[in-house]
Design an enzyme around this catalytic site. Structure first.
Site, mmCIF file in Angstrom:
data_model
loop_
_atom_site.group_PDB
_atom_site.id
_atom_site.type_symbol
_atom_site.label_atom_id
_atom_site.label_comp_id
_atom_site.label_asym_id
_atom_site.label_seq_id
_atom_site.Cartn_x
_atom_site.Cartn_y
_atom_site.Cartn_z
ATOM 1 N N LYS A 284 41.283 52.581 28.494
ATOM 2 C CA LYS A 284 41.732 52.639 30.012
ATOM 3 C C LYS A 284 43.405 53.240 29.683
ATOM 4 O O LYS A 284 44.332 52.661 29.103
ATOM 5 C CB LYS A 284 41.612 51.332 30.576
ATOM 6 C CG LYS A 284 42.045 51.113 31.974
ATOM 7 C CD LYS A 284 41.394 49.747 32.443
ATOM 8 C CE LYS A 284 41.494 49.824 33.838
ATOM 9 N NZ LYS A 284 41.006 48.617 34.705
ATOM 10 N N GLU A 369 30.545 36.771 41.496
ATOM 11 C CA GLU A 369 31.133 35.987 42.566
ATOM 12 C C GLU A 369 30.145 34.887 42.682
ATOM 13 O O GLU A 369 30.479 33.696 43.006
ATOM 14 C CB GLU A 369 31.330 36.720 43.726
ATOM 15 C CG GLU A 369 32.374 37.822 43.717
ATOM 16 C CD GLU A 369 32.350 39.105 43.282
ATOM 17 O OE1 GLU A 369 33.011 39.976 42.838
ATOM 18 O OE2 GLU A 369 31.114 39.403 42.828
ATOM 19 N N ARG A 397 29.389 38.643 48.594
ATOM 20 C CA ARG A 397 28.270 38.976 47.590
ATOM 21 C C ARG A 397 27.661 37.271 47.114
ATOM 22 O O ARG A 397 26.588 37.198 46.698
ATOM 23 C CB ARG A 397 28.835 39.435 46.129
ATOM 24 C CG ARG A 397 29.565 40.850 46.681
ATOM 25 C CD ARG A 397 29.804 41.681 45.365
ATOM 26 N NE ARG A 397 29.058 42.355 44.676
ATOM 27 C CZ ARG A 397 28.893 42.861 43.746
ATOM 28 N NH1 ARG A 397 30.025 43.117 43.265
ATOM 29 N NH2 ARG A 397 28.157 43.649 43.172
#
Length: 640
Positions: A284, A369, A397
């Site tokens: 990354k 979540e 969600r």
């Protein structure tokens, strides 16, 4: 201005495919330089796209996009995809008002075959497209890119379970930028990988298994033994046993920054007639040293100088998330039962200080979540006091667990909803536009919204003392006034409202972030001789019924103002109460209209939908005019 001679020749992926294979590393270098130059100037998501440069180039080089289908998980790793698909010149407008979206958007480009701003959806969506392809007898490849945290979400594993049992041709690229698995390197490994990817090898492996099965009496036991030996070897040598057990043919790990080898690998894998997963190790922030050293810090950035990097934020008002983090830490010092939970957003929810001060009481569950809410409910069932900090848009969600696991069981979970309301440049996938609506309808749920930082601390204090059920606190992505970290929080009477300015001509019932614009609107109207009462409706549920009763007798016009969808929101609740009480006040509902709001600066978006001070004042003025209730203009005597 960086020079990008090769990149300048590439307008769409078909142009990329004309570039000689050996020149692709140079294309990747130019892409990185261009990306850093643009994003450093306007802000946006940087580190994730830097890590996916070679993967993106290789996929568009091999796939015949847009005829072949390429699905991305989320979109913050897809800036390079946008550059290569006709939007290079538009990149300087990304996330800007009127510009291109920071995420994938179906109506923006034919290459964005599936829009997404929430993680872990790509596998399910791409599998749906693969099934549609087969049902319509089409000849096209389907590929998707997952990773960058997506595999911490349970939806991915639901999809993998389904994909693996289907045996449909389907290519999954796992963009593994966590570096948790060291790459296998060397000529022998590369040779074995290339051989293992060929159709000849795949056909041979399948036919051997089928023929062994046909051997009388011992065929099936031998095949089971062969499978176990193969899985055992893969467990020792690669992380692929899980994927193989789920029905996917696993290859890797491979170097996700060797674009030439990626092209060869993907070409080979596209010949497979079963679902395959290619595990690519990436870094990354690759290619920009500062982002490599701090990938989280350069995930989403404000404008910065590329040579100097991100400078420390100047001192000023704390953000709401910082007020929340400090207040929870202070409360946790006194109460050992307080724990903090977040879903892959410790920085974005202000919980980094808590994680350092109370590491044993801090839990980052990843992009999960639903699990976060049920986990918090389990903690609460055993006497702990969990603060579950999740962005408003992501908590959507977990609606079912909030109802079934928390509220139905009267468990005192504190839901701390960051980014409530309009969030600005991230746009409609991230606007927290619906939480008042979807939380207000749940029985026995306390729903609140602070008008400033001090009230956020007070609401958190109140929530920690409340044990009869769930308690939600929603607050915006903004700076917070009125917070003194040395001041102790106070307990508020649940359901109580606060009159901020008295009036006689109309009343404004304002929720949270809308109290300051409402006060400013009342001051504008005061200059025209119109006296408006402004109320801080810090509790959306339960409401202050005693105030509502008195208000209904005093004001012919009432305006409700909320940074939430009008459908089912606070204003709808006020109308329901007034109708139930037999009152006949005219109610003017101001909030987010029944459409998805675009991306852009938060202030500009609020102005567009009439939630600025000027917009609120104008609507009230028009409402009074329509009712014939405008007071007579004041006579100004010129004494000069």
């Amino acid at each position: 201005m960086v020079e990008t001679p090769l990149l300048d020749t590439i307008k769409v992926p078909s142009d990329l495919r004309k570039v000689p294979l050996e020149d692709l590393p140079e294309v990747c270098r130019e892409l990185r330089e261009y990306l850093v130059e643009v994003v450093s100037g306007i802000g946006g998501h940087l580190a994730s796209s830097l890590g996916a440069v070679e993967l993106t180039v290789a996929l568009h080089y091999v796939l015949d996009t847009p005829e072949d289908i390429l699905v991305w998980d989320v979109g913050h790793q897809a800036y390079i995809h946008k550059i290569l698909t006709g939007r290079k010149d538009a990149l300087p407008t990304i996330r800007q008002y009127g510009g291109i979206s920071g995420f994938l958007k179906r109506n923006e480009s034919e290459y964005d075959v599936y829009g997404a701003g929430h993680a872990s959806t790509a596998l399910s969506a791409a599998y749906g497209m693969a099934v549609a392809r087969d049902l319509q007898n089409e000849e096209r490849n389907v590929a998707c890119v997952v990773g960058d945290g997506a595999l911490t979400g349970g939806l991915c594993y639901e999809a993998i379970n389904n994909i693996g049992s289907s045996r449909r041709p389907f290519l999954i690229i796992l963009n593994d930028n966590q570096m948790s698995i060291s790459p296998n390197v060397g000529a022998i490994n590369r040779y074995l990988m290339n051989f293992a990817q060929t159709q000849l090898y795949q056909t041979f492996r399948r036919q051997v298994r089928e023929n062994i099965d046909k051997i009388p009496r011992i065929g099936k036991p031998m095949n089971r033994l062969a499978r176990r030996l193969e899985e055992a070897a893969k467990t020792l040598l690669t992380p692929g046993a899980f994927f193989e057990a789920m029905g996917l043919n696993y290859y890797g790990p491979v170097d996700g920054h060797n674009v030439v080898e990626l092209v060869k690998t993907i070409r080979n894998l596209l010949t497979a007639d079963t679902p395959v997963i290619l595990h690519a190790l990436t870094v990354k922030g690759k290619g920009y040293k500062l982002a490599e050293e701090s990938p989280e810090g350069y995930h989403g950035v404000k404008p910065f100088h590329p040579d100097e990097g991100i400078l420390p934020k100047p001192a000023g008002k704390p953000a709401y998330l910082e007020v929340f983090g400090q207040s929870l830490c202070k409360a946790a010092e006194k109460n050992p039962k307080i724990v903090a939970i977040t879903a892959a957003m410790p920085t974005g929810t202000g919980l980094v200080p808590f994680s350092k001060q109370f590491p044993e009481r801090f839990f980052d569950v990843g992009i999960a979540e639903e699990h976060a809410v049920v986990f918090a409910s389990g903690l609460a069932a055993q006497g702990m006091r969990p603060g579950c900090a999740i962005y408003s848009t992501f908590l959507q969600r977990a609606f079912d667990p909030i109802v079934h696991d928390t509220a139905l069981q009267h468990l005192p979970v504190i839901f701390c909803l960051d980014r409530a309301g309009l969030v600005g440049e991230d746009g409609p996938t991230h606007h927290g536009a619906f939480d008042l609506s979807y939380l207000r309808l749940i029985p026995e749920m306390v729903v609140s919204a602070p008008r400033n930082g001090g009230e956020l601390r007070d609401l958190l204090t109140t929530a920690l003392e409340y044990t009869d059920g769930p308690f939600a606190i929603r607050y915006p992505k903004a700076a917070a006034d009125g917070f003194n970290p040395e001041t102790e929080g106070k307990t508020l009477s649940i359901g109580s409202w606060e009159v901020l300015a008295e009036g006689s001509d109309a009343a404004i019932l304002a929720v949270g972030s809308m109290t300051d614009p409402a006060l400013a609107a009342s001051q504008m109207l005061e200059q025209q001789g119109i006296h408006v009462e402004v109320v801080n409706c810090r509790f959306v549920k339960p409401m202050d019924e005693s105030y509502l009763a008195s208000m209904s007798e005093r004001f012919p016009l009432v305006a409700t103002v909320e940074e939430n969808a009008l459908a089912g929101g606070f204003g709808a609740g006020v109308i329901e109460w007034l109708e139930g009480a037999g009152s006949h006040n005219a109610v003017l509902q101001l909030g987010i209209p029944d459409r998805f709001i675009t991306h852009g600066p938060r202030g500009r978006l609020l102005e567009d939908i009439g939630l600025s001070a000027e917009g609120i004042a104008g609507k009230i003025l028009a409402g009074l005019r329509n009712q014939g209730k405008l007071p007579k203009p004041r006579v100004v005597v010129n004494r000069s």
